[in-house]
Design a protein around this motif. Structure first.
Motif, PDB file in Angstrom:
ATOM      1  N   GLU A 221     -12.985 -36.754  27.723  1.00 27.25           N
ATOM      2  CA  GLU A 221     -14.449 -36.809  27.601  1.00 27.25           C
ATOM      3  C   GLU A 221     -15.061 -36.428  28.940  1.00 27.25           C
ATOM      4  N   ASP A 222     -15.753 -35.307  28.952  1.00 29.07           N
ATOM      5  CA  ASP A 222     -16.441 -34.832  30.145  1.00 29.07           C
ATOM      6  C   ASP A 222     -17.912 -35.224  29.990  1.00 29.07           C
ATOM      7  N   ALA A 223     -18.307 -36.243  30.772  1.00 33.82           N
ATOM      8  CA  ALA A 223     -19.669 -36.792  30.620  1.00 33.82           C
ATOM      9  C   ALA A 223     -20.583 -36.318  31.752  1.00 33.82           C
ATOM     10  N   ALA A 224     -20.413 -35.042  32.147  1.00 31.29           N
ATOM     11  CA  ALA A 224     -21.121 -34.529  33.332  1.00 31.29           C
ATOM     12  C   ALA A 224     -22.642 -34.728  33.250  1.00 31.29           C
ATOM     13  N   TYR A 225     -23.219 -34.579  32.062  1.00 38.77           N
ATOM     14  CA  TYR A 225     -24.693 -34.591  31.956  1.00 38.77           C
ATOM     15  C   TYR A 225     -25.237 -35.904  31.420  1.00 38.77           C
ATOM     16  N   ARG A 226     -24.368 -36.893  31.321  1.00 37.81           N
ATOM     17  CA  ARG A 226     -24.722 -38.169  30.697  1.00 37.81           C
ATOM     18  C   ARG A 226     -26.049 -38.760  31.184  1.00 37.81           C
ATOM     19  N   GLN A 252     -16.590 -38.394  35.023  1.00 34.28           N
ATOM     20  CA  GLN A 252     -18.022 -38.465  35.342  1.00 34.28           C
ATOM     21  C   GLN A 252     -18.253 -37.827  36.709  1.00 34.28           C
ATOM     22  N   THR A 253     -19.499 -37.487  36.973  1.00 38.09           N
ATOM     23  CA  THR A 253     -19.823 -36.865  38.251  1.00 38.09           C
ATOM     24  C   THR A 253     -21.191 -37.319  38.728  1.00 38.09           C
ATOM     25  N   PHE A 254     -21.385 -37.320  40.049  1.00 35.46           N
ATOM     26  CA  PHE A 254     -22.734 -37.561  40.587  1.00 35.46           C
ATOM     27  C   PHE A 254     -23.432 -36.237  40.919  1.00 35.46           C
ATOM     28  N   SER A 255     -22.821 -35.111  40.512  1.00 36.10           N
ATOM     29  CA  SER A 255     -23.404 -33.810  40.851  1.00 36.10           C
ATOM     30  C   SER A 255     -24.740 -33.572  40.164  1.00 36.10           C
ATOM     31  N   LYS A 256     -24.852 -33.971  38.931  1.00 35.82           N
ATOM     32  CA  LYS A 256     -26.076 -33.664  38.186  1.00 35.82           C
ATOM     33  C   LYS A 256     -27.147 -34.724  38.424  1.00 35.82           C
TER      34      LYS A 256
HETATM   35  C1  LIG Z   1     -19.573 -29.610  31.615  1.00 35.75           C
HETATM   36  C2  LIG Z   1     -19.268 -29.666  33.077  1.00 35.75           C
HETATM   37  N1  LIG Z   1     -18.236 -30.386  33.483  1.00 35.75           N
HETATM   38  C3  LIG Z   1     -17.905 -30.469  34.780  1.00 35.75           C
HETATM   39  C4  LIG Z   1     -18.643 -29.800  35.741  1.00 35.75           C
HETATM   40  C5  LIG Z   1     -18.182 -29.904  37.153  1.00 35.75           C
HETATM   41  O1  LIG Z   1     -19.147 -30.417  38.006  1.00 35.75           O
HETATM   42  P1  LIG Z   1     -18.788 -31.128  39.379  1.00 35.75           P
HETATM   43  O2  LIG Z   1     -17.460 -30.632  39.831  1.00 35.75           O
HETATM   44  O3  LIG Z   1     -19.872 -30.746  40.300  1.00 35.75           O
HETATM   45  O4  LIG Z   1     -18.740 -32.586  39.091  1.00 35.75           O
HETATM   46  C6  LIG Z   1     -19.740 -29.032  35.368  1.00 35.75           C
HETATM   47  C7  LIG Z   1     -20.521 -28.284  36.361  1.00 35.75           C
HETATM   48  O5  LIG Z   1     -21.439 -27.568  36.085  1.00 35.75           O
HETATM   49  C8  LIG Z   1     -20.065 -28.968  33.979  1.00 35.75           C
HETATM   50  O6  LIG Z   1     -21.104 -28.239  33.539  1.00 35.75           O
END
Ligand SMILES: Cc1ncc(COP(=O)(O)O)c(C=O)c1O
Length: 427
Positions: A221-226, A252-256
């Motif tokens: 589960e890639d919750a990047a935009y959660r 999860q990520t703090f990027s977004k």
């Molecule tokens: C769906 C998705 N997953 C993962 C990532 C990876 O992001 P990051 O490495 O900055 O956490 C992105 C980046 O755009 C993304 O769109």
């Protein structure tokens, strides 16, 4: 460009990533408005919060420790803070009682996607994905020689019946032992802005858990935009339905939600995958930047500072999303065969053009859009497995993350002009 004969198979498989082509188009055409860039809104990045945090850290007792090497999965203290953050997102205090040993901190969530894929896949192993899906991850899968198989997907995300039937078909073909992963971007996905609907979530996890008794499949589960949620229902993670905690991997990520420049991601792994992922990570970097992680943990510990920031950027992105949707209505609604949907969050609107209009890098539309109309989009075909014969050629990913509302409107006007010109030429 010809390739060096000395390159490994791994490097050759990784060649020609579309992200590089897109960035090149952007750099070579600086006067274009980019509806392609997957960047976040730079004007909303939290420079003041980060400045205060850096001062606190560098005036505090850990000021030298944070500049030292750390441990491969990240320090226990930071992992505990991230676990508390996850407990808040999950609205479940029990999450806070999970062992921090199951948390691995990575350089963005992208690194986890790569490490996990390297840990699980032999060439020819199978990954099931939504169609369309995150195109950078398709590149990661290609590099390990994975077979990527699309699962039927609609406006409610991955289709449980489609997933079940795909697994049954693979079983009948004798390919079941090769199925390693189901990959799902569960919230406001990249590229289509689609979330897996609430009534599908538990079902999808149950299907994976049931098949996991017969083959080595897991759900990633890639919750990047959660956290970029603007309206629509609040959704539980897929991970929350995995009772054993051993079948779903949550990344999860703090990027977004905060800052992609810090490159801080974290994941919860099943017990048996922590070690293999950390071993691969140790070969790469033996730990992601500790200073960035300390900043992120410090910000999360400052009362409502993080939540307030996320609320602010949600408000800004909601305005941009609405600007894009209003411009789509204004400029595209009179064109037959053009459709799009309102995403409840994230950074993207996915648009379908008439069948006759191809959107790929080599298409007349892409060239005309960039060279004459001065606007860039992401060709939708990048977001489907390249080996899939049925991949649609008439879709586009449009990002509302980077440009301010008035430029989004102008970008959409230019794009509509480009599409209209191509339709007229072909009439
Ligand atoms: C769906 C998705 N997953 C993962 C990532 C990876 O992001 P990051 O490495 O900055 O956490 C992105 C980046 O755009 C993304 O769109």
């Amino acid at each position: 460009m010809t390739q060096s004969p000395q390159l490994s198979l791994f490097a050759r498989r990784a060649a020609g990533q579309a992200i590089g082509d897109l960035m090149k188009v952007g750099v070579e055409h600086p006067d274009c408005l980019s509806l392609a860039a997957g960047f976040v809104d730079e004007s909303g990045l939290p420079a003041d919060l980060i400045r205060s945090s850096v001062c606190r850290i560098l005036n505090g007792p850990d000021r030298q420790a944070v500049l030292q090497y750390g441990t491969t999965p990240g320090t226990a203290a930071v992992r505990s803070v991230f676990l508390r953050h996850l407990a808040r997102l999950e609205d479940n205090p029990d999450v806070d009682r999970l062992s921090p040993d199951r948390i691995v901190l990575t350089t963005g969530s992208q690194q986890l996607l790569c490490l996990l894929t390297q840990a699980l896949f032999e060439p020819g192993d199978i990954c099931l994905v939504a169609a369309p899906t995150y195109f950078v991850y398709l590149g990661v899968l290609e590099a390990v020689g994975a077979r990527v198989i699309p699962v039927p997907t609609d406006e409610d995300g991955l289709h449980p019946d489609g997933l079940e039937q795909t697994l049954q078909r693979l079983d009948a073909q004798g390919d079941l032992p090769r199925v390693r992963l189901v990959y799902a971007v569960s919230y406001y996905d990249n590229p289509a802005g689609v979330s897996i609907a609430a009534n599908r979530r538990e079902q999808i996890v149950r299907i994976v858990c049931r098949w996991a008794d017969r083959c080595p499949v897991r759900l990633l589960e890639d919750a990047a935009y959660r956290e970029l949620h603007y309206d629509g229902p609040e959704l539980n993670s897929l991970w929350s339905y995995d009772e054993s905690g051993q079948n779903v991997i949550l990344t999860q990520t703090f990027s977004k939600s905060f800052s992609p420049g810090l490159r801080v991601g974290f994941s919860v792994l099943p017990d048996d995958l922590v070690r293999p992922v950390c071993d691969l990570k140790a070969n790469e970097d033996f730990g992601s930047p500790r200073f960035s992680q300390a900043i992120m943990a410090d910000v999360l510990e400052q009362g409502s500072a993080y939540a307030d920031h996320v609320q602010q950027i949600r408000n800004r992105y909601r305005i941009r999303r609405d600007a894009m949707l209003a411009a789509a209505d204004e400029y595209f609604s009179s064109m037959d065969g053009v459709s799009w949907r309102k995403p409840d969050g994230g950074l993207y609107v996915w648009m379908t053009l008439p069948e006759s209009v191809q959107t790929g890098f080599d298409s007349p539309l892409f060239t005309h859009a960039v060279e004459a109309c001065r606007v860039i989009y992401v060709p939708g075909e990048l977001c489907y497995p390249s080996t899939w014969n049925e991949r649609p050629a008439n879709r586009m990913r449009l990002s509302f993350g980077v440009l301010p509302p008035e430029q989004i409107r102008e970008g959409m006007r230019r794009l509509a002009q480009a599409v209209r010109d191509i339709l007229e030429q072909s009439a």
